[in-house]
Enzyme design. Structure first.
Site, PDB file in Angstrom:
ATOM      1  N   SER A 149       0.965  -1.279  -0.218  1.00  0.00           N
ATOM      2  CA  SER A 149       0.077  -0.053  -0.015  1.00  0.00           C
ATOM      3  C   SER A 149       0.961   1.403  -0.020  1.00  0.00           C
ATOM      4  CB  SER A 149      -0.908  -0.126   0.930  1.00  0.00           C
ATOM      5  OG  SER A 149      -1.783   1.131   1.304  1.00  0.00           O
ATOM      6  N   ASP A 323      -9.635  -4.248  -5.574  1.00  0.00           N
ATOM      7  CA  ASP A 323      -9.250  -3.111  -4.934  1.00  0.00           C
ATOM      8  C   ASP A 323      -9.796  -1.726  -5.654  1.00  0.00           C
ATOM      9  OD1 ASP A 323      -7.524  -1.011  -3.715  1.00  0.00           O
ATOM     10  OD2 ASP A 323      -5.702  -2.332  -3.947  1.00  0.00           O
ATOM     11  N   HIS A 356      -8.475  -3.886  -1.094  1.00  0.00           N
ATOM     12  CA  HIS A 356      -7.133  -3.320  -0.740  1.00  0.00           C
ATOM     13  C   HIS A 356      -6.526  -3.795   0.359  1.00  0.00           C
ATOM     14  CE1 HIS A 356      -3.856  -0.466  -0.950  1.00  0.00           C
ATOM     15  NE2 HIS A 356      -4.188  -0.042   0.392  1.00  0.00           N
TER      16      HIS A 356
END
Lengths: 378, 378
Positions: A149, A323, A356
């Protein structure tokens, strides 16, 4: 203004002054980290983990702290990031409130927390701070840098600024630049905090605390970290029992609302609001395209050209279909750009339903992918 | 507490009392509507349009109001919903603040606005109110009922409760039940309003107005109404000129933030916050599966069985790939369920980049789809 530092955290002092990319410098700053396994004699078995916005350096249990970490299933002896083979280092992001210096830390010049006087924070500052940890540990070159991320951005910043720093790279649900949908979501999260009267221009304490702003920001986070698909199966239209439902007008009624509320409540008092603002904004600013000559405004081509400036032998960009915050095409872009730069780079889209956040929970898919890549490093 | 009623709006008085689905009743209530074209002698050319959460009944310019409406390109002489052939009726939703009775309207029992004393509002109440308009206009059976977004739910409620009310149906970016992702988003929008101290339990006025809560709710709406894909092309990472950027800490910096801000500011003072809360919640509650025997908890099968209770000759369910709020599989579900019920039902996924709001702007795709369907009605 509280910092949340797991027991057993280790620290590296940053150079004083530590210049920040957008101007100004930190004094007497430090970075928190933890390690697993041992550095070999050749000093060539180090793997660095760079985290998302909120985690601390405690990725998994280790000798200094036997509590499970946030990536417990991934890091340790015999695990996908195998500490029997690798010397694993996880760094808490500069600007965080979990050990590394950030807006909640004491400014030595004043003896009071920095709050909004903390200098503007860039992803690049986090990369430079992580590099100081590597230098302190005697690591000249990483076997691999893994970024999740936001950490995927930090890894790219480290790689583009320090050629040769790593032989290989795994980018997980990361991005080479922030896209407008993600900027919009993060901007709204920051606005929720800033609008809370208790935020008070950053000047809050534990009693006067922007709790509802943080709760709103976190809920919006959780909504965008997971996926609609997962929630359909998990919550559907199930309602709360009458004893758990909210009596207030327009209060909680569905399971999914209660889930968000519980998540938010757990987070709110464990992350400093100003740190959240600084880290969130640093993502909006990031574009690896900054590292090559500008050809007009920011563009896809520019970003890809920035990625091509990175030189690693081997790379893996993993993404997830569901995501919405760091969508799949961003990991495709990373793989393509690194390949332009000469890497043996692979793009691996996974079918995880968890969006995500899948890398934190879908170990069945992420474990083998990461293990396979690391095993393949000669 | 302001209502926003376009000039030329017409009204139908609802029966007194007008019973509400979840209990209680309205007294002296009314529904706002507008029309285009003329009802033919056979009274079989009527097309009803049911709207999303915020529009008024002024879908397009007409004799009573020459100003362009919110679906100007779609409704009128020679347009896809052709008023030369069809007698087009558009109804403002019950519970709205744009002419139909809602929480911002005066409660005749007290002489003051209802505010939170307005009875709990269901999608079904909106459907029954729309039916009263049809009856008043002498329409026994519609040629077609068209529902957009929330109006797609209202249309299904009308169809399932009144067999034979329409020969055909176009459902645009609608849903047969609310899914947890959409519930979560709407719940957060409502929370933003409720958390604004100026909301004050629904007891605000134009001076003490929950402006920041409404702005936040609307921004989150706009984020989910459009799509990441569209924004990539439209905004990319373009920053505001220095004279438009915000000087406040963590203020606006990117075009996309300014776009959201402008959208929100336009909306905030033109929609009553309590009406917003009531209409938003009514969507969370809706499930056409309520109309068949419960077999355990709410489920996909249940919803589809509810759809199969609807009897129309012909139907079209249109959706958009980039819609995250009413995702494509929900329109597929509508088409499949209506087909189970015997309709010649078609599912039409469109490649519009504009997400949930595409039907308002992507006339190039929606126009021919709607025109083609209506032209095909014998």
């Amino acid at each position: 203004m509280t910092e949340f530092i797991p027991p057993g955290t280790r620290f590296v002092a940053l150079p004083d002054p530590f210049p920040m990319r957008r101007g100004d410098a930190l004094h007497g700053a430090r970075v928190a980290y933890e390690t697993w396994g041992a550095l070999n004699a050749a000093r060539d078995n180090a793997v660095l983990i760079l985290t998302g916005l909120s985690p601390d350096a405690h990725a998994a249990a280790n000798e200094s702290n036997p509590e499970p970490g946030w990536w417990e299933a991934m890091v340790g002896p015999g695990k996908p990031i195998d500490s029997d083979r690798w010397f694993v280092v996880c760094v808490n992001s500069l600007g965080s409130c979990k050990g590394s210096t950030g807006p909640a830390s004491i400014d030595p010049a004043t003896g009071a927390p920095y709050r909004l006087s903390f200098p503007e924070l860039s992803i690049e500052d986090g990369a430079e701070a992580a590099l100081c940890v590597l230098r302190e540990l005697g690591i000249e070159r990483l076997a691999c840098v893994i970024g999740n991320s936001m950490g995927g951005m930090t890894a790219l910043a480290l790689l583009v600024r320090h050629p040769g720093i790593a032989r290989s790279h795994i980018n997980i649900s990361g991005a080479a630049r922030a896209l407008p949908f993600s900027i919009a979501i993060r901007s709204l999260q920051r606005e929720a905090i800033r609008l809370d009267p208790q935020w008070n221009g950053g000047d809050y304490d534990d009693d006067q605390y922007p709790e509802s702003g943080m709760r709103m920001a976190r809920k919006l986070g959780v909504i965008t970290y997971r996926s609609a698909l997962e929630w359909d199966g998990r919550f559907g239209r199930v309602r709360l029992d009458s004893d758990r439902a909210d009596d207030e007008p327009f209060g909680l009624e569905f399971e999914v609302e209660s889930y968000l509320e519980a998540h938010a409540r757990r987070f709110v008092r464990r992350f400093d609001p100003n740190c959240y603002l600084y880290l969130s904004r640093s993502m909006d600013w990031f574009d690896v395209g900054d590292y090559c000559e500008r050809r007009g405004g920011p563009s896809e081509g520019q970003t890809r050209a920035g990625l091509a400036k990175i030189s690693v032998e081997k790379a893996l960009a993993i993404g997830v279909h569901t995501d919405i915050l760091f969508p799949l095409q961003q990991q495709q872009e990373i793989a393509d750009g690194l390949r332009d730069g000469g890497a043996d780079a692979r793009f691996l889209p996974l079918e995880s339903p968890q969006g995500h956040d899948a890398f934190l929970v879908d170990i069945a898919r992420f474990g083998p992918a990461v293990r396979g890549f690391l095993d393949g490093l000669a």
